[in-house]
Design an enzyme around this catalytic site. Structure first.
Site: not given
Length: 491
Positions: A300, A315, A387, A408-409, A412, A433, A461, A465
């Site tokens: 990056r 990012s 954004q 889901s970040n 941040s 995370g 579920h 599985d």
């Protein structure tokens, strides 16, 4: 102005009417009332005039402007802000108010020219679809126009009109700019205004067109002149040998009132209640792992300058999203949906990967469409656009619907592990995370610095599985820990 009635008749019926005293002139089956001739001396007997309407015209008519159906099965909305007041003059396409449903914010625009004579709701009131929103007094309107648009106006389909109305705030654009957008089928919610207070200029529409078509479009010889926004005053950190303190953002001091407060759920909070209530019916399976992003961090850094030269901020998220899409090609069950009766599974062809975003309006999840067809640079550019729209509250229904998989970040903001909740009708979601520099052992049993991120997955579920979720996570992990391996599957 006296009423005008235009009749189209057969020859036999005309003969019966020719002797009627109130009709003194006829030309090609068109009869003109004598009182109209008296009031219009310029209209001579026998002179042809062409009339395009067979509807009476009334003067000073007050129209009830009703709240139209804005789609998505929405039956009621909350009035967030009025852009007009009683006595204001409005034109077609002028913004009247902003309303918010449990899915998106919508700016309602006028269909008529006239004066606002009555507002039916106050701010924060609940408005019902199909009920009057405002009364507009017009100078001359058709009596039959109470329920539909004037036919002489440019034809706009319901879908196009809705797309151009959806905003998170008042759309600042002149009628000429709105007309230009409609003629080119452009959704104003996707255009970022560069004028004062976010006003969308003609140049913004033309620049948007040039990006979509790759053509360089000339600007109008008389472009709109809009005063530039006030420039922020830049103060150097050091003047000579004296260091100035750096200004910190003001923090609002909490006020303790000592009283309980009750308020109704509205907007996105109301949508969250509905979505999470539906999610409680899904049996969640959780799976967590640790990802070493050391090689990805180096890659990056090498690509950041190249992306910035193209005007895109790069990012980690584009890599996460693309790796997820490559994994979904191998495990399409994670990009599926289950019907309400739990009898059929629909495998989605498109990878519309959503990104949970924290905004001033609350938690929203816009999605990047067709990730399977996009490069990492394309994904980065689209994320920048989403954004920007999210920060200004301009995300529309098109960006907020149609998701098939979500990431889901939460890292941040903070935290390492989470327990993400699936967004129906999707069947899987991941929570990332924060990235931490932690000591780890390398292949030679040497302690080295590593960039570590934790990921938490949740899956439905009923159809997924644990082994499938684990294999998908391992494949996603391998792409990120060895970014060069993604080249083998990129198309």
């Amino acid at each position: 102005m006296a009423a005008v009635t235009v009749l189209r008749c057969s020859g036999r019926f005309m003969g019966r009417l020719i002797c009627a005293p109130q009709f003194r002139s006829c030309t090609r089956g068109r009869f003109i009332r004598s009182d109209y001739i008296l009031n219009k001396p310029s209209l001579k007997i026998g002179q042809q005039r062409r009339f395009f309407r067979n509807t009476p015209v009334a003067a000073g008519q007050v129209l009830q402007f009703k709240l139209s159906d804005i789609g998505e099965g929405i039956t009621e909305v909350t009035v967030k802000e009025w852009y007009v007041k009683e006595g204001d003059t409005v034109s077609q396409f002028d913004s009247i108010c902003e309303v918010q449903s449990d899915k998106a914010s919508v700016t309602i625009t006028s269909r008529y020219d006239g004066v606002i004579s009555k507002l039916y709701y106050n701010v924060d009131d609940t408005a019902i679809v199909g009920k009057p929103l405002v009364d507009i007094e017009t100078e001359a309107v058709k009596v039959g126009a109470l329920e539909e648009d004037v036919l002489e106006a440019p034809a706009v389909s319901h879908d196009e009109h809705t797309h151009q109305e959806i905003k998170g705030q008042k759309t600042m654009a002149t009628p000429a700019v709105r007309r230009l957008a409609m003629e080119n089928n452009i959704k104003l919610s996707e255009v970022v205004g560069t004028g004062r207070d976010g006003r969308i200029l003609k140049e913004d529409i033309l620049n948007y067109l040039s990006k979509q078509t790759g053509a360089i479009l000339p600007l109008s010889p008389t472009p709109e002149i809009v005063p530039p926004p006030p420039q922020a005053r830049t103060v150097p950190l050091q003047q000579k040998d004296k260091t100035l303190p750096v200004a910190k953002p003001a923090v609002t001091k909490p006020v303790f009132t000592g009283k309980d407060r009750t308020e109704p759920l509205k907007g996105f909070h109301k949508a969250m209640v509905k979505t999470m209530s539906a999610a409680l019916k899904i049996p969640h399976f959780g799976y967590c792992d640790e990802i070493d992003l050391t090689q990805l961090a180096q890659l990056r850094e090498e690509l950041k300058s190249m992306a910035e030269s193209r005007g895109v901020r790069l990012s980690y998220m584009p890599f996460f999203i693309k790796a997820a899409s490559l994994g979904l090609l191998h495990y399409p069950i994670l990009n599926a949906s289950l019907d309400d009766s739990c009898q059929n599974i629909t495998y989605k062809a498109s990878h519309n990967i959503g990104l949970a975003m924290d905004t001033q309006q609350g938690l929203i999840v816009p999605n990047v469409k067709n990730v399977q067809m996009l490069s990492i640079f394309d994904i980065a550019a689209e994320l920048n656009r989403l954004q920007t729209l999210g920060a200004t509250g301009q995300l529309g229904t098109n960006e907020l619907t149609g998701g098939t998989f979500t990431i889901s970040n939460i890292g941040s903001i903070g935290g390492t592990y989470a327990k993400p909740v699936i967004l129906p009708p999707e069947v899987a979601i991941g929570a990332l995370g924060k990235i931490q520099a932690l000591p780890r052992f390398n292949a030679k049993d040497e302690v080295v610095k590593a960039h570590i991120m934790n990921v938490s997955w949740s899956a439905d579920h009923r159809i997924i599985d644990g082994a499938t979720m684990s294999r998908f996570s391992n494949l996603w992990k391998s792409y990120l820990e060895n970014p060069a391996s993604m080249l083998m599957d990129l198309k």
